[in-house]
Design a protein around this motif. Sequence first.
Motif, PDB file in Angstrom:
ATOM      1  N   GLU A 142       5.838  25.654 -20.963  1.00  0.00           N
ATOM      2  CA  GLU A 142       5.369  23.519 -21.369  1.00  0.00           C
ATOM      3  C   GLU A 142       6.242  22.952 -21.879  1.00  0.00           C
ATOM      4  N   SER A 196       8.680  21.715 -18.918  1.00  0.00           N
ATOM      5  CA  SER A 196       7.896  20.729 -18.336  1.00  0.00           C
ATOM      6  C   SER A 196       7.135  21.257 -16.792  1.00  0.00           C
ATOM      7  N   PRO A 233       2.669  26.717 -15.842  1.00  0.00           N
ATOM      8  CA  PRO A 233       2.711  27.762 -16.912  1.00  0.00           C
ATOM      9  C   PRO A 233       2.840  29.112 -15.755  1.00  0.00           C
TER      10      PRO A 233
END
Length: 88
Positions: A63, A66, A69
């Motif tokens: 996270e 960026s 996931p």
Amino acid sequence: MANAAQPFLFMFGFESPTEHVLNERDGTDFESSWAVWISADDGEAALAWGREIAERFVGLLYERASMPPRSWINDGFAHWVSDDAREL
């Protein structure tokens, strides 16, 4: 009488975001590891809590980078607990 909580060292491997990019691009197999002390009634409870910690830890890494996931649990990395302080 219930067992008193005792310390366990939960150790786990994972692939950091940078390692993931390199491994995908270059076909390498870089991996990191981490450990955390967990207070639990037994080894199974320490493993269960450690797995939750590892899942959240890896999720936060991706996270904050960026990146899409990733699930530590689904990736199937090695992990174990020890109650032997000499393993440090």
